[in-house]
Design a protein around this motif. Structure first.
Motif, PDB file in Angstrom:
ATOM      1  N   SER A  91      23.221  62.575  12.205  1.00 41.67           N
ATOM      2  CA  SER A  91      22.245  62.039  13.153  1.00 41.67           C
ATOM      3  C   SER A  91      22.594  62.474  14.564  1.00 41.67           C
ATOM      4  O   SER A  91      23.702  62.945  14.836  1.00 41.67           O
ATOM      5  CB  SER A  91      22.208  60.511  13.078  1.00 41.67           C
ATOM      6  OG  SER A  91      23.431  59.965  13.541  1.00 41.67           O
ATOM      7  N   LEU A  92      21.628  62.310  15.456  1.00 43.96           N
ATOM      8  CA  LEU A  92      21.861  62.522  16.872  1.00 43.96           C
ATOM      9  C   LEU A  92      22.694  61.360  17.406  1.00 43.96           C
ATOM     10  O   LEU A  92      22.536  60.219  16.971  1.00 43.96           O
ATOM     11  CB  LEU A  92      20.535  62.599  17.618  1.00 43.96           C
ATOM     12  CG  LEU A  92      19.507  63.596  17.064  1.00 43.96           C
ATOM     13  CD1 LEU A  92      18.197  63.480  17.826  1.00 43.96           C
ATOM     14  CD2 LEU A  92      20.041  65.010  17.114  1.00 43.96           C
ATOM     15  N   LEU A  93      23.590  61.652  18.347  1.00 40.51           N
ATOM     16  CA  LEU A  93      24.425  60.597  18.923  1.00 40.51           C
ATOM     17  C   LEU A  93      24.278  60.611  20.438  1.00 40.51           C
ATOM     18  O   LEU A  93      24.674  61.575  21.103  1.00 40.51           O
ATOM     19  CB  LEU A  93      25.897  60.797  18.538  1.00 40.51           C
ATOM     20  CG  LEU A  93      26.289  60.341  17.136  1.00 40.51           C
ATOM     21  CD1 LEU A  93      27.780  60.555  16.914  1.00 40.51           C
ATOM     22  CD2 LEU A  93      25.938  58.882  16.904  1.00 40.51           C
ATOM     23  N   ASP A  94      23.697  59.534  20.956  1.00 41.54           N
ATOM     24  CA  ASP A  94      23.386  59.422  22.381  1.00 41.54           C
ATOM     25  C   ASP A  94      23.593  57.985  22.836  1.00 41.54           C
ATOM     26  O   ASP A  94      23.689  57.067  22.007  1.00 41.54           O
ATOM     27  CB  ASP A  94      21.921  59.805  22.626  1.00 41.54           C
ATOM     28  CG  ASP A  94      21.628  61.258  22.311  1.00 41.54           C
ATOM     29  OD1 ASP A  94      21.911  62.101  23.164  1.00 41.54           O
ATOM     30  OD2 ASP A  94      21.121  61.543  21.210  1.00 41.54           O
ATOM     31  N   PRO A  95      23.637  57.752  24.147  1.00 43.19           N
ATOM     32  CA  PRO A  95      23.651  56.361  24.623  1.00 43.19           C
ATOM     33  C   PRO A  95      22.428  55.607  24.107  1.00 43.19           C
ATOM     34  O   PRO A  95      21.301  56.072  24.216  1.00 43.19           O
ATOM     35  CB  PRO A  95      23.591  56.519  26.152  1.00 43.19           C
ATOM     36  CG  PRO A  95      24.067  57.901  26.431  1.00 43.19           C
ATOM     37  CD  PRO A  95      23.672  58.729  25.258  1.00 43.19           C
ATOM     38  N   GLY A  96      22.677  54.457  23.502  1.00 42.26           N
ATOM     39  CA  GLY A  96      21.587  53.614  23.029  1.00 42.26           C
ATOM     40  C   GLY A  96      20.857  54.121  21.811  1.00 42.26           C
ATOM     41  O   GLY A  96      19.808  53.582  21.450  1.00 42.26           O
TER      42      GLY A  96
ATOM     43  N   ASP B 139      22.196  54.980  14.962  1.00 39.15           N
ATOM     44  CA  ASP B 139      23.226  55.717  14.228  1.00 39.15           C
ATOM     45  C   ASP B 139      22.747  55.954  12.796  1.00 39.15           C
ATOM     46  O   ASP B 139      22.937  55.127  11.918  1.00 39.15           O
ATOM     47  CB  ASP B 139      24.543  54.935  14.238  1.00 39.15           C
ATOM     48  CG  ASP B 139      25.717  55.758  13.724  1.00 39.15           C
ATOM     49  OD1 ASP B 139      25.470  56.786  13.073  1.00 39.15           O
ATOM     50  OD2 ASP B 139      26.868  55.375  13.971  1.00 39.15           O
ATOM     51  N   GLY B 140      22.111  57.111  12.582  1.00 34.43           N
ATOM     52  CA  GLY B 140      21.577  57.422  11.257  1.00 34.43           C
ATOM     53  C   GLY B 140      22.647  57.640  10.220  1.00 34.43           C
ATOM     54  O   GLY B 140      22.420  57.397   9.025  1.00 34.43           O
ATOM     55  N   GLU B 141      23.837  58.083  10.611  1.00 36.72           N
ATOM     56  CA  GLU B 141      24.917  58.301   9.647  1.00 36.72           C
ATOM     57  C   GLU B 141      25.439  56.970   9.116  1.00 36.72           C
ATOM     58  O   GLU B 141      25.792  56.854   7.939  1.00 36.72           O
ATOM     59  CB  GLU B 141      26.025  59.116  10.294  1.00 36.72           C
ATOM     60  CG  GLU B 141      25.612  60.551  10.578  1.00 36.72           C
ATOM     61  CD  GLU B 141      26.606  61.292  11.447  1.00 36.72           C
ATOM     62  OE1 GLU B 141      27.789  61.341  11.088  1.00 36.72           O
ATOM     63  OE2 GLU B 141      26.192  61.829  12.485  1.00 36.72           O
TER      64      GLU B 141
ATOM     65  N   ASP C  30      21.887  64.604  23.262  1.00 34.13           N
ATOM     66  CA  ASP C  30      21.820  65.247  21.946  1.00 34.13           C
ATOM     67  C   ASP C  30      20.416  65.026  21.399  1.00 34.13           C
ATOM     68  O   ASP C  30      20.105  63.966  20.849  1.00 34.13           O
ATOM     69  CB  ASP C  30      22.880  64.618  21.031  1.00 34.13           C
ATOM     70  CG  ASP C  30      22.911  65.239  19.646  1.00 34.13           C
ATOM     71  OD1 ASP C  30      22.274  66.293  19.449  1.00 34.13           O
ATOM     72  OD2 ASP C  30      23.581  64.668  18.757  1.00 34.13           O
ATOM     73  N   VAL C  31      19.556  66.042  21.571  1.00 34.35           N
ATOM     74  CA  VAL C  31      18.175  65.948  21.092  1.00 34.35           C
ATOM     75  C   VAL C  31      17.895  67.009  20.029  1.00 34.35           C
ATOM     76  O   VAL C  31      16.758  67.406  19.812  1.00 34.35           O
ATOM     77  CB  VAL C  31      17.156  66.087  22.254  1.00 34.35           C
ATOM     78  CG1 VAL C  31      17.204  64.870  23.160  1.00 34.35           C
ATOM     79  CG2 VAL C  31      17.386  67.371  23.050  1.00 34.35           C
TER      80      VAL C  31
ATOM     81  N   ASP D 233      29.166  72.007  22.617  1.00 29.78           N
ATOM     82  CA  ASP D 233      27.889  72.062  21.903  1.00 29.78           C
ATOM     83  C   ASP D 233      27.482  70.645  21.529  1.00 29.78           C
ATOM     84  O   ASP D 233      28.256  69.923  20.867  1.00 29.78           O
ATOM     85  CB  ASP D 233      28.057  72.932  20.654  1.00 29.78           C
ATOM     86  CG  ASP D 233      26.748  73.214  19.939  1.00 29.78           C
ATOM     87  OD1 ASP D 233      25.731  72.574  20.275  1.00 29.78           O
ATOM     88  OD2 ASP D 233      26.749  74.063  19.031  1.00 29.78           O
ATOM     89  N   THR D 234      26.281  70.215  21.939  1.00 34.50           N
ATOM     90  CA  THR D 234      25.830  68.858  21.589  1.00 34.50           C
ATOM     91  C   THR D 234      25.710  68.675  20.081  1.00 34.50           C
ATOM     92  O   THR D 234      25.790  67.545  19.593  1.00 34.50           O
ATOM     93  CB  THR D 234      24.470  68.552  22.248  1.00 34.50           C
ATOM     94  OG1 THR D 234      23.505  69.515  21.812  1.00 34.50           O
ATOM     95  CG2 THR D 234      24.577  68.574  23.763  1.00 34.50           C
ATOM     96  N   ALA D 235      25.514  69.768  19.331  1.00 31.27           N
ATOM     97  CA  ALA D 235      25.401  69.651  17.874  1.00 31.27           C
ATOM     98  C   ALA D 235      26.689  69.133  17.263  1.00 31.27           C
ATOM     99  O   ALA D 235      26.664  68.446  16.233  1.00 31.27           O
ATOM    100  CB  ALA D 235      25.035  71.005  17.268  1.00 31.27           C
TER     101      ALA D 235
END
Length: 768
Positions: free
Chosen positions: A153-158, A161-163, A523-524, A735-737
């Motif tokens: 999943s993408l990990l960002d503020p707020g 958490d898909g993982e 992370d988009v 890398d954001t990935a």
């Protein structure tokens, strides 16, 4: 000498929960072999020192969680099978979701092969089927040609958490069905989901308005496939998502329905009491009715918790034993943790158990009769709203200040009017279908009226209340404050419990000082979005993509990140150019912050009105200079080179945002950037091989470069050649990935540097 007493059910449940929850903070799980040791210690301690049984139970809970967590992780797709075409055979689980762009469903895999050779993949996989997917009957068995990857999943503020969610739901992989002749239906099947689908189709046929039908399906069997993002916005604004997802209260109504049937039976045949005691019969009927409804509702966590509590009460009634509310909830908690310790990863687990515990604690001494019921209904909504506020903000980043009033209206109307009407309609659908139509139509009308009111209330001030990301300490203090505030009468100074909410609702802010700035490269996935904040201003540069499915990264990532970072006002939205991966989420950001000025490199192609972005534009915020370097008035060539390039110059250094410019536009940008300064460069065009030329890297001489790209993206960004160019120049490349969102701090006295990366900021064992 008195024999030590065994811990009560509530104490046992809390001890197990403490052990299970502690494991969820670990970055890596210990070897499962270690889980056997605490088990032996618990057995030995329990026999030798009974007074230490509670600490021993904490150890047991931790060991159990380690073992079950390891088993769940082992189900994940082996890494060497990622991005490879597999043949799988499995059965549909749940209800497939069919949209205009794709069908999405979960498949329980029992066979998998690569090139005809079996591979170790078993368990649940989440799939999308694009390009005219066939009808996917519930419970059907399929052979499919698929491409998979491990849950990520993408990990960002707020962000969500898909993982974590994938682990809790035992999702081994995600992917899509490949176009191939092997894809075919093997056979139809029978299961409870088939019955749910039949009921859903019956409701849809009886209620002409699709939205009203979708509401009735959601209220009655937890089928939310017909609800869109706007519906969930209304629900969150009113604090009623629990009603849509089948609350435990609905299951209790079903149990009362079973009790009423038994009472009617005994009323019609009084002599039945000579053969069958009435109270145990009512308890058994309540459990059966609740269990059947739980099956139809899809066994969500609130449903399971209520079922377990009803089962405990039913067993107590059948054995003619008295049992208190605390014991009932404690036994349900123990049963839940033993059956599935990973349930603690779900927000529903905490909201359900903590909410019921607060109600039992605060409303234990209520008056009897109708007055008591009304007291419990009104006071209960206030207790639930305030007591669950810390957890709601922790999990979702927002709360509803009108939630108590909305629930005061919606809970009794939905639970005692709409749901019984829908239940009767469902029963008639199964027994006498022609008689079901008028009842279901009435349920549709009632749902329409209820939703009309909720839509109006969703526009009231305070419907959406956002706070910065909640710290664990603020969560703990606010929960203790709620316990103090709603403690039984006799505890002194209960009102002071409100003071413990202050760290939650008024967190300490650390804005940049004069001349400094902070930036977050979000992370988009395969796209770009950057947030820049000075002491009293903020801007968003690009907003990620919006997909045909309706998934909008502006709405799902950018706006929640702004709220989590405590940015309540946005001054400027700048979109580099009109490609979807940069501009798709712009409308969602503009809708959330309508006061923000809007500029774009290609305003004519934008999905909303924006002013043109031109080289030479400049402004100063809080001692930080913002300069637009490109496009110039005569910029030509490919559309990517019309990207708006922004330089952010603080007292200590520079941030350079380059959009998707290619090597053709890089010389002009390098010439316009000005004297060399400590620079963080957001890599042009996600690291495409046609950008980041050696001469550009040498001219900018960045101390650090950040590339925003999707994990295993189909373009191969960042290109290996580009990675090598930065390495040869001695420039660290993030890398954001692989890192998640990247936070950059630039103080007035120091060069810009990485303050945090979200994948490493709070590591958890379930994250890739």
């Amino acid at each position: 000498m008195h024999e030590a007493r065994m811990p009560g059910a509530a104490a046992t449940g809390v001890a197990l929960l403490l052990g299970v929850a502690t494991v969820q903070w670990l970055p890596v799980l210990p070897s499962p072999a270690w889980s056997a040791l605490p088990g032996l210690i618990v057995l030995w301690v329990s026999l030798r020192w009974p007074r230490l049984r509670l600490p021993a139970l904490v150890l047991l809970g931790a060991a159990w969680a380690i073992w079950r967590g390891t088993l769940a992780l082992d189900l994940r797709l082996p890494r060497d099978l990622e991005q490879r075409d597999l043949d799988v055979v499995g059965t549909l689980s749940g209800l497939p979701q069919v949209r205009t762009d794709a069908a999405r469903f979960v498949l329980d895999v029992d066979q998998a092969s690569l090139g005809g050779k079996p591979v170790p993949l078993r368990g649940r996989i989440r799939l999308s089927w694009y390009d005219d997917a066939p009808v996917l009957p519930a419970c059907s068995r399929w052979r499919l040609h698929v491409r998979l990857r491990r849950p990520r999943s993408l990990l960002d503020p707020g962000s969500f958490d898909g993982e974590r969610s994938a682990l809790e739901k035992r999702i081994a992989a995600t992917g899509y069905v490949r176009a191939d002749g092997i894809n075919r239906l093997l056979r139809h099947g029978r299961c409870i989901d088939g019955l749910r689908d039949r009921i859903a189709r019956g409701i849809g046929a009886a209620i002409s308005d699709p939205h009203d039908a979708a509401l009735v399906k959601a209220f009655s069997i937890g089928d939310t496939r017909g609800l869109d993002q706007d519906d969930w916005e209304v629900a969150r604004a009113n604090g009623v998502p629990h009603l849509i997802a089948i609350s435990g209260f609905h299951v209790g109504v079903a149990a009362l329905f079973g009790v009423a049937l038994v009472r009617l039976l005994f009323l019609l045949w009084p002599r039945l009491a000579l053969r069958l005691p009435r109270l145990p019969a009512q308890a058994a009927a309540a459990l059966l009715a609740a269990g059947f409804y739980g099956l139809l509702a899809g066994f969500g966590l609130p449903t399971v918790r209520t079922l377990l509590m009803i089962a405990v009460v039913a067993l107590a009634r059948c054995s003619r034993r008295a049992i208190g509310g605390g014991q009932t909830l404690g036994l349900a908690l123990v049963a839940m943790l033993l059956a599935d310790p990973l349930a603690v990863l779900s927000a529903g687990f905490w909201l359900s158990f903590v909410g019921v515990a607060f109600l039992m604690l605060c409303l234990e001494a209520r008056p009897r009769g109708l007055r008591g019921f009304l007291h419990e209904l009104s006071a209960g909504q206030l207790v639930m709203t305030v007591a669950l506020l810390p957890l709601t903000l922790w999990f979702f980043g927002e709360a509803s200040l009108i939630g108590a009033l909305s629930n005061l209206i919606a809970v009794p109307f939905v639970s005692f009017v709409i749901v019984p009407c829908a239940l009767l309609g469902m029963l008639l659908l199964l027994l006498a279908p022609p008689a079901a139509a008028p009842v279901l139509k009435l349920a549709g009308v009632l749902a329409h009226v209820q939703w009309w009111l909720l839509e109006r209330m969703a526009t009231w001030p305070g419907a959406h209340w956002y706070l910065p990301e909640v710290s664990p300490w603020a969560l703990l203090l606010a929960t203790l404050g709620a316990l103090w505030l709603f403690a039984p009468r006799g505890l002194p100074l209960r009102g002071l419990g409100l003071l413990l909410f202050l760290p939650l609702v008024r967190p300490v802010a650390h804005p940049p000082t004069e001349g400094g700035f902070q930036a977050w490269v979000l992370d988009v996935g395969q796209g770009l979005s950057v947030v820049v904040r000075t002491r009293s201003h903020a801007l968003v540069y690009d907003a990620g993509a919006r997909y045909p499915s309706g998934f909008d990264l502006g709405e799902a990532v950018v706006v929640p990140a702004l709220h989590a970072l405590g940015i309540g006002r946005l001054d400027l939205l700048m979109v580099s150019h009109a490609d979807n991966d940069h501009a798709g989420g712009a409308r969602a950001v503009a809708d959330a912050f309508p006061q923000a000025a809007r500029y774009a490199g290609e305003p004519a192609r934008m999905p909303l009105p924006m002013k043109p972005c031109r080289a030479g534009q400049a402004w100063r915020w809080d001692g930080v200079l913002f300069r637009v370097l490109s496009p110039g008035s005569h910029t030509t060539g490919q559309r990517n080179d019309r990207s708006c390039v922004l330089a952010v110059d603080g007292a200590g250094g520079r941030l350079l945002l380059t959009g998707d410019i290619s090597s053709g536009a890089e010389p002009a940008v390098a010439a316009a950037v000005g004297p060399a300064r400590p620079t963080v460069l957001v890599v042009p065009h996600h690291g495409s091989r046609h950008s980041s030329s050696p001469s550009f890297i040498a001219a900018i001489a960045p101390r650090l470069a950040v590339v925003s790209a999707g994990w295993h993206n189909r373009f191969g960004h960042p290109h290996p050649l580009v990675i090598r160019r930065y390495a040869e120049a001695g420039v660290p490349l993030l890398d954001t990935a692989t890192r998640g969102a990247v936070e950059i701090d630039a103080t007035p006295t120091a060069a810009p540097a990485v303050a945090a990366t979200w994948r490493q900021r709070a590591p958890r064992y379930w994250r890739e």
